[in-house]
Design an enzyme around this catalytic site. Structure first.
Site: not given
Ligand code: DX5
Ligand code: ZN
Length: 215
Positions: A34, A65, A32, A36, A7, A141, A136, A174, A67
């Protein structure tokens, strides 16, 4: 061997190209990404313009992904930005079936993510329509949180559901994946490991990716 999906959330954004090149040279399978919105989750990250730039640096699978609320408003733009996989949250989509059809009709693979409190049994009537379930293992977040141990049971239950129905659906984990817990996650039945902090917080990210791959 699991697929590894680093990620970029915890990468240094002033040196994004370097991070992308590192991932390209590594054994990482997917990028990956993310997204948000500060509404579905209490944080804001990046959107399609950044993904478009990242897409130019790589031929690897771009695993986006979302969110965000109302993902249907932006699915087309994420496709145009270069997403190969578009994952939406079960909790954000009152018309999830319609969201999945939209993603597939745009030519992307469709994923459904569930938060730690959502039972995997809620996926029963959508499982046959999707390519990926993203479990998750932390509350979404933020990066660098600790994996919620109950996730392991959820992986096993979901694996049973997928096998019973003889489906070809990948399980992606994740949040909080580390070199220490990755084996238990894969043994429970996961196919894809997302790793942010474990990769980008490491002194040798490429070697860490190689170690996750061979867990
Ligand atoms: C969290 C994200 C993840 C995050 C994972 O909301 O969806 O993809 O970046 O990070 P780590 O591996 O550091 O928990
Ligand atoms: Zn993610």
């Amino acid at each position: 061997m699991p697929l590894i999906a680093p990620s970029l959330l915890t990468a240094n954004f002033l040196r994004l190209e370097e991070a992308c090149n590192m991932l390209n040279e590594s054994e990482a399978d997917w990028f990956h990404l993310d997204v948000m919105d500060g509404r579905f989750v209490p944080n804001i990250s990046f959107g399609m313009s950044i993904i478009k730039q990242i897409r130019k640096t790589t031929t690897k699978v771009c695993d986006v992904h979302l969110m965000i609320l109302e993902p249907e408003k932006y699915a087309e733009e994420f496709k145009a930005a270069g997403a190969d996989i578009l994952t939406v949250h079960f909790e954000a989509c009152p018309h999830l079936h319609r969201n999945i059809q939209q993603i597939k009709s745009l030519g992307m693979q469709a994923g459904v993510a569930i938060n730690p409190h959502t039972p995997v049994s809620f996926l029963k009537d959508i499982l046959a329509d999707i390519d990926i379930v993203l479990l998750m293992s932390v509350n979404p977040g933020f990066g660098a949180q600790k994996l919620i141990p109950h996730t392991i049971e959820k992986i096993k239950e979901l694996r049973r559901m997928i096998e019973e129905k003889r489906l070809n659906v990948k399980i992606e984990i994740d949040g909080g994946v580390t070199l220490e817990n990755a084996k238990a996650i894969v043994d429970a039945g996961a196919d894809v490991l997302v790793a942010g902090n474990t990769v980008f917080g490491s002194a040798d990210p490429k070697e860490t990716i190689a170690q996750l791959k061979r867990i």
